[in-house]
Motif scaffolding. Structure first.
Motif, PDB file in Angstrom:
ATOM      1  N   SER B  27       0.828  -1.473   0.234  1.00 59.08           N
ATOM      2  CA  SER B  27       0.230  -0.036  -0.145  1.00 59.08           C
ATOM      3  C   SER B  27       0.957   1.499   0.048  1.00 59.08           C
ATOM      4  CB  SER B  27      -1.004  -0.367   1.163  1.00 59.08           C
ATOM      5  OG  SER B  27      -1.721  -1.303   1.311  1.00 59.08           O
ATOM      6  N   MET B  28       1.625   1.183   1.101  1.00 61.29           N
ATOM      7  CA  MET B  28       2.795   2.421   0.923  1.00 61.29           C
ATOM      8  C   MET B  28       3.467   2.037  -0.416  1.00 61.29           C
ATOM      9  SD  MET B  28       4.715   2.730   3.688  1.00 61.29           S
ATOM     10  CE  MET B  28       4.399   1.480   5.331  1.00 61.29           C
ATOM     11  N   GLN B  29       4.171   1.543  -1.018  1.00 59.66           N
ATOM     12  CA  GLN B  29       4.390   1.922  -2.164  1.00 59.66           C
ATOM     13  C   GLN B  29       3.646   2.288  -3.397  1.00 59.66           C
ATOM     14  OE1 GLN B  29       5.751  -2.371  -2.746  1.00 59.66           O
ATOM     15  NE2 GLN B  29       7.167  -2.219  -1.580  1.00 59.66           N
ATOM     16  N   LEU B  30       2.709   1.650  -3.418  1.00 56.76           N
ATOM     17  CA  LEU B  30       1.303   2.121  -4.469  1.00 56.76           C
ATOM     18  C   LEU B  30       0.580   3.867  -3.745  1.00 56.76           C
ATOM     19  CD1 LEU B  30      -1.000   1.946  -6.793  1.00 56.76           C
ATOM     20  CD2 LEU B  30      -2.680   0.733  -4.714  1.00 56.76           C
ATOM     21  N   ILE B  31       0.328   3.813  -2.722  1.00 54.00           N
ATOM     22  CA  ILE B  31       0.288   5.388  -2.276  1.00 54.00           C
ATOM     23  C   ILE B  31       1.565   6.555  -3.300  1.00 54.00           C
ATOM     24  CG2 ILE B  31       0.318   7.070  -0.136  1.00 54.00           C
ATOM     25  CD1 ILE B  31      -0.725   4.870   0.905  1.00 54.00           C
ATOM     26  N   ASN B  32       3.377   5.745  -2.979  1.00 52.49           N
ATOM     27  CA  ASN B  32       4.445   6.583  -3.614  1.00 52.49           C
ATOM     28  C   ASN B  32       4.148   6.961  -4.778  1.00 52.49           C
ATOM     29  OD1 ASN B  32       4.926   7.526  -0.616  1.00 52.49           O
ATOM     30  ND2 ASN B  32       6.601   5.625  -0.875  1.00 52.49           N
ATOM     31  N   ILE B  33       3.608   5.766  -5.535  1.00 54.81           N
ATOM     32  CA  ILE B  33       3.858   5.837  -6.823  1.00 54.81           C
ATOM     33  C   ILE B  33       2.911   6.843  -7.165  1.00 54.81           C
ATOM     34  CG2 ILE B  33       2.956   4.397  -8.944  1.00 54.81           C
ATOM     35  CD1 ILE B  33       4.038   1.596  -7.338  1.00 54.81           C
ATOM     36  N   LEU B  34       1.537   7.158  -6.679  1.00 50.18           N
ATOM     37  CA  LEU B  34       0.647   8.110  -6.551  1.00 50.18           C
ATOM     38  C   LEU B  34       1.039   9.169  -6.749  1.00 50.18           C
ATOM     39  CD1 LEU B  34      -2.167   5.536  -6.331  1.00 50.18           C
ATOM     40  CD2 LEU B  34      -1.563   5.605  -8.366  1.00 50.18           C
ATOM     41  N   GLU B  35       1.566   9.686  -5.522  1.00 48.60           N
ATOM     42  CA  GLU B  35       1.713   9.996  -5.255  1.00 48.60           C
ATOM     43  C   GLU B  35       3.275  11.046  -5.472  1.00 48.60           C
ATOM     44  OE1 GLU B  35       0.112  12.647  -2.973  1.00 48.60           O
ATOM     45  OE2 GLU B  35      -1.469  11.780  -2.973  1.00 48.60           O
ATOM     46  N   THR B  36       4.530  10.901  -6.764  1.00 51.82           N
ATOM     47  CA  THR B  36       5.328  11.000  -6.818  1.00 51.82           C
ATOM     48  C   THR B  36       5.613  11.823  -8.970  1.00 51.82           C
ATOM     49  OG1 THR B  36       6.009   9.850  -5.802  1.00 51.82           O
ATOM     50  CG2 THR B  36       7.866  10.827  -7.209  1.00 51.82           C
ATOM     51  N   GLY B  37       3.989  12.279  -8.765  1.00 52.82           N
ATOM     52  CA  GLY B  37       3.514  12.950 -10.410  1.00 52.82           C
ATOM     53  C   GLY B  37       4.004  11.303 -11.214  1.00 52.82           C
ATOM     54  N   TYR B  38       3.782  10.358 -11.649  1.00 56.22           N
ATOM     55  CA  TYR B  38       3.960   9.293 -12.641  1.00 56.22           C
ATOM     56  C   TYR B  38       2.980   9.526 -13.273  1.00 56.22           C
ATOM     57  CZ  TYR B  38       4.395   4.635 -14.629  1.00 56.22           C
ATOM     58  OH  TYR B  38       4.426   3.729 -15.919  1.00 56.22           O
ATOM     59  N   VAL B  44      -3.800  -1.858  -9.979  1.00 56.48           N
ATOM     60  CA  VAL B  44      -3.822  -2.917  -9.044  1.00 56.48           C
ATOM     61  C   VAL B  44      -4.505  -3.835  -9.103  1.00 56.48           C
ATOM     62  CG1 VAL B  44      -4.150  -3.302  -6.521  1.00 56.48           C
ATOM     63  CG2 VAL B  44      -3.371  -1.076  -7.438  1.00 56.48           C
ATOM     64  N   VAL B  45      -3.926  -4.971  -8.770  1.00 56.39           N
ATOM     65  CA  VAL B  45      -4.187  -6.572  -8.699  1.00 56.39           C
ATOM     66  C   VAL B  45      -5.162  -6.877  -6.796  1.00 56.39           C
ATOM     67  CG1 VAL B  45      -4.792  -9.190  -8.514  1.00 56.39           C
ATOM     68  CG2 VAL B  45      -3.795  -7.553 -10.477  1.00 56.39           C
ATOM     69  N   HIS B  46      -5.871  -7.151  -6.835  1.00 59.09           N
ATOM     70  CA  HIS B  46      -6.127  -7.380  -5.713  1.00 59.09           C
ATOM     71  C   HIS B  46      -7.682  -8.604  -6.215  1.00 59.09           C
ATOM     72  CE1 HIS B  46      -7.673  -7.364  -1.193  1.00 59.09           C
ATOM     73  NE2 HIS B  46      -6.294  -6.711  -1.231  1.00 59.09           N
ATOM     74  N   ARG B  47      -7.485  -9.910  -4.884  1.00 56.44           N
ATOM     75  CA  ARG B  47      -8.060 -10.877  -5.034  1.00 56.44           C
ATOM     76  C   ARG B  47      -9.654 -10.458  -4.362  1.00 56.44           C
ATOM     77  NH1 ARG B  47      -4.644 -12.571  -9.267  1.00 56.44           N
ATOM     78  NH2 ARG B  47      -3.037 -13.861  -8.290  1.00 56.44           N
ATOM     79  N   ARG B  48     -10.245  -9.744  -3.840  1.00 58.44           N
ATOM     80  CA  ARG B  48     -11.557 -10.095  -2.967  1.00 58.44           C
ATOM     81  C   ARG B  48     -12.206  -8.520  -3.799  1.00 58.44           C
ATOM     82  NH1 ARG B  48      -7.852 -12.243   0.228  1.00 58.44           N
ATOM     83  NH2 ARG B  48      -7.904 -10.273   1.353  1.00 58.44           N
TER      84      ARG B  48
END
Lengths: 480, 480
Positions: B27-38, B44-48
């Protein structure tokens, strides 16, 4: 009586060389004296002005209607002998002579410096300098240097033959959380010298560690005696720079010091029980730990980490520095393994891999330091939540609401953590890549746990602590 | 094509392991990807879950209706082989496997890691990890690590076998003003390794210097070849920690690395043209100067100071580090003497004693660096006025009105100062006791002048620069 007692705790001061131009050295010093909380009386002598920076100006010290304890003088060198005569006649018996242009300037300056000595002797004046930058004395809330905001209130004293290394260095010390009890700039040491400082500081119980910046030792025999006496009670560290060709040349032009070889001085220090360090950063690092933590009874360290690289680097540097990172007994390793997650390694280092429950560090540290298998510990992996929540807060606003509670949790944690080395009498050092201004570093240092940003620096600090512990085994039991 | 090109510049990413719990690594990694200007697409893959942190969640990569460039996976190790099969079926050819629990955990983990390799080969997937922390790529504004706010946009690349030393270290690098172009955490190197990184980074012109954190070199022959090729174009520095008993033990538990002796690795590095440094702080210090300043054509340094102690310490440490602080010719000394005040010393060091006119440093530096008598220079004694005006402002309110003009003057000064080493092709390093957050340090580093807080650190940096200059004489002419 040692003259430094009054110089560092004067009831009143008179300044020569301050004016209404705030860019002058004397003016800056006066401003700092007035702004740092000094409770004694402050007088200013000025030959022409009636008022200087809001204070009434006196035409001479003799005109002041009471006896003043200390004079600080920053004027052109030629004016200093006359001023020394004047303060002598006024009954002032302690002085700080800031002015440069004496022995460090060759034959003519050397003669002028001899004159100062002669006048001082005649009037029974004891003085610091010339060619120095003043003093900082926490007990007196007194800062006579040009540098504002010294990190006052600590347990460390610095004595320096360089002005920069006793005052310009304040922001550097403050940044590291190293608060200072006293700084003394001795300059050319025409009268009071490093030996007098050691004699004095040995007796001040609140001073728990001493740092020296040296370009020369003018009285080697007395230095050994005084340093030994001081080192029996508290660690004394020294940074000496005269031992190379250009270093010697620079020192000669600086304080008129005649330098000796590096080996000669290393011998002098080891005879004196003084721990030699390689620069002011290493000294500041060491003094921080020496003033906050108990001494290690031996050279064996535990490494506790939540990340492999810093753990490896700590092991590497501790061993490189001559310390030991022993493999834990099977019993201890099993007790640790029972506390930690399946992926952890517990042989020393204890590598928790990724671990967010910081309270685990309390149990591990307690177990390790009370095992009898190590003499101290280093931890990597502590952080205040707020140092890592920037992006999470941006994305999940609800997190902001719990931030304060998390931060409070970290404060409680650092206080509990600090109790463990204190109660077990073995030091704890922390490695962190968060800057000194981070919440993490501030809370740890504020709780009495020294924090460093590299494994190499930690190993150097641990090595100084172990070396001092060997120099003065009796001092191990002193409270930090 | 080198697989790192797409890993560091993907058009789209899919994350396995993120959830709506923000304390989880994924989750922290995803948040950083979203917040860093990419600017690429993020899946995102999530089974449920149907939604994760505000993004629609896909049940698998195969369900995503387009081909994704890169997958990043942080799940329990047992789940990774299945995921690798899945992304292979989905046509994804690049992956970053964050999950730990492989080779570093002994035989069972080693087998699991072998399985990853087999699946990846079958699907032609090239991957970083396992047991790594992700990448940071400035050109892509992409940060896939758990650490927010990496110091992006610089000319330096870091490759690390430790996650902490490639991501936890961001605040440490940021504090020093060391901006970074790329960081690559290689973890266990089951597929892509340090050799691949060197091959790739050698070709990226915007990367002007490379730092390696190593616990092992798995392909020594290929390493020597790749490092040599890279070192011909740009400095490559390395910090290796396997060479002590506890260091080796720690590394084995960390990345499953089998370590060799310190001497062996020193030989390997010198054969490769790689400059060995002793810790990450020394590496960061060196990379800052290497990325900002020209290389010194030789080992002779000038020391210019406004205070004796730091001047002496610089001379001492430069000589201790094997560099030279030559006495200036009579002609040069006389030209300098004509510019400076009567009390100054001009033999090298140039010691101005107390000097408030900083513009003097411009003339002295120009004279010294163009003399042909030195190959680089170090200055002590620069300061932004606002760093010293606290108490003066409190006492003399009028000073506040001129503060802005004084600060602007200092900004202009640092820009002019930075031009001199640039135009003369010889490096300038600055010693200051003001912290990295001070106006002084920020303005100097911002102008391209590296600032350090100890003479020892400066000497280490100068030594690395001279060593690299000898390794790769051709690279001296490259612009910094």
């Amino acid at each position: 009586m040692n003259p430094l007692k009054e110089i560092l705790n004067p009831g009143s001061i008179v300044i020569y060389g301050a004016s209404n131009n705030p860019t002058k050295m004397g003016s800056m010093q006066l401003i700092n004296i007035l702004e740092t909380g000094y409770q004694g009386k402050v007088f200013v002598v000025h030959r022409r002005e009636k008022e200087v920076l809001g204070l009434p100006a006196w035409p001479s010290a003799e005109a002041i209607p009471e006896r003043v304890d200390l004079a600080q003088v920053v004027t052109p060198p030629q004016a200093v002998p006359g001023i020394l005569e004047e303060i002598g006649r006024a009954g002032i018996r302690r002085a700080i002579i800031i002015s440069g242009g004496f022995k460090e300037m060759g034959d003519e300056g050397r003669e002028l410096e001899g004159k100062l000595r002669e006048i001082a002797e005649r009037h029974a004046i004891r003085f610091l300098g010339p060619n120095c930058v003043g003093i900082m004395s926490s007990p007196a809330s007194l800062n006579t240097t040009t540098i504002a905001r010294p990190p006052m209130g600590g347990k460390v004293a610095l004595v320096s033959q360089s002005g920069a290394y006793s005052a310009m260095i304040y922001p550097f010390l403050a940044e590291r959380g190293l608060r200072v009890h006293t700084t003394i700039s001795v300059g050319n040491e025409a009268d009071i010298d490093v030996v007098d400082c050691l004699d004095y500081l040995a007796e001040v119980d609140e001073v728990r560690a001493v740092g020296l910046y040296l370009e020369t030792v003018r009285r080697p025999r007395e230095f050994i005696h005084a340093a030994r006496k001081a080192a029996e009670r508290k660690p004394v560290t020294a940074f000496y720079v005269g031992g190379t060709e250009a270093g010697a040349r620079a020192s000669l032009s600086h304080t008129g010091a005649i330098c000796g070889s590096d080996e000669l001085y290393s011998g002098l220090f080891s005879q004196s029980g003084v721990i030699r360090v390689s620069d002011m950063d290493e000294m500041a690092d060491a003094l921080l730990a020496l003033s906050l933590q108990p001494l290690p009874p031996g050279p064996r360290f535990a490494v506790i980490t939540n990340s492999g690289g810093p753990g490896s680097a700590l092991c590497y540097h501790l061993e490189k520095a001559g310390l030991e990172v022993p493999i834990f007994s099977r019993g201890l390793a099993e007790r640790l393994k029972a506390m930690t997650r399946p992926l952890s390694y517990c042989g020393n280092p204890v590598d928790l891999t990724f671990e967010t429950d910081q309270n685990l560090f309390l149990r591990i540290l307690g177990e390790v330091l009370s095992s009898g298998e190590v003499d101290g510990a280093v931890i990597y992996g502590l952080f205040a939540p707020s140092d890592f929540m920037h992006n999470i807060k941006a994305r999940i606003p609800a997190v902001r609401e719990v931030e304060e509670a998390l931060e409070k949790g970290f404060s409680d944690f650092t206080r509990s953590l600090a109790e463990i080395p204190r109660s077990l009498g073995k030091p704890l050092l922390v490695l962190s890549f968060l800057p000194p201004g981070s919440s993490t570093a501030k809370k740890l240092v504020g709780s009495g746990i020294p924090v460093y940003q590299s494994a190499r620096r930690i190993a150097e600090v641990a090595s100084v602590m172990v070396r001092y512990s060997q120099v003065s085994p009796g001092s191990r039991d002193r409270a930090p």
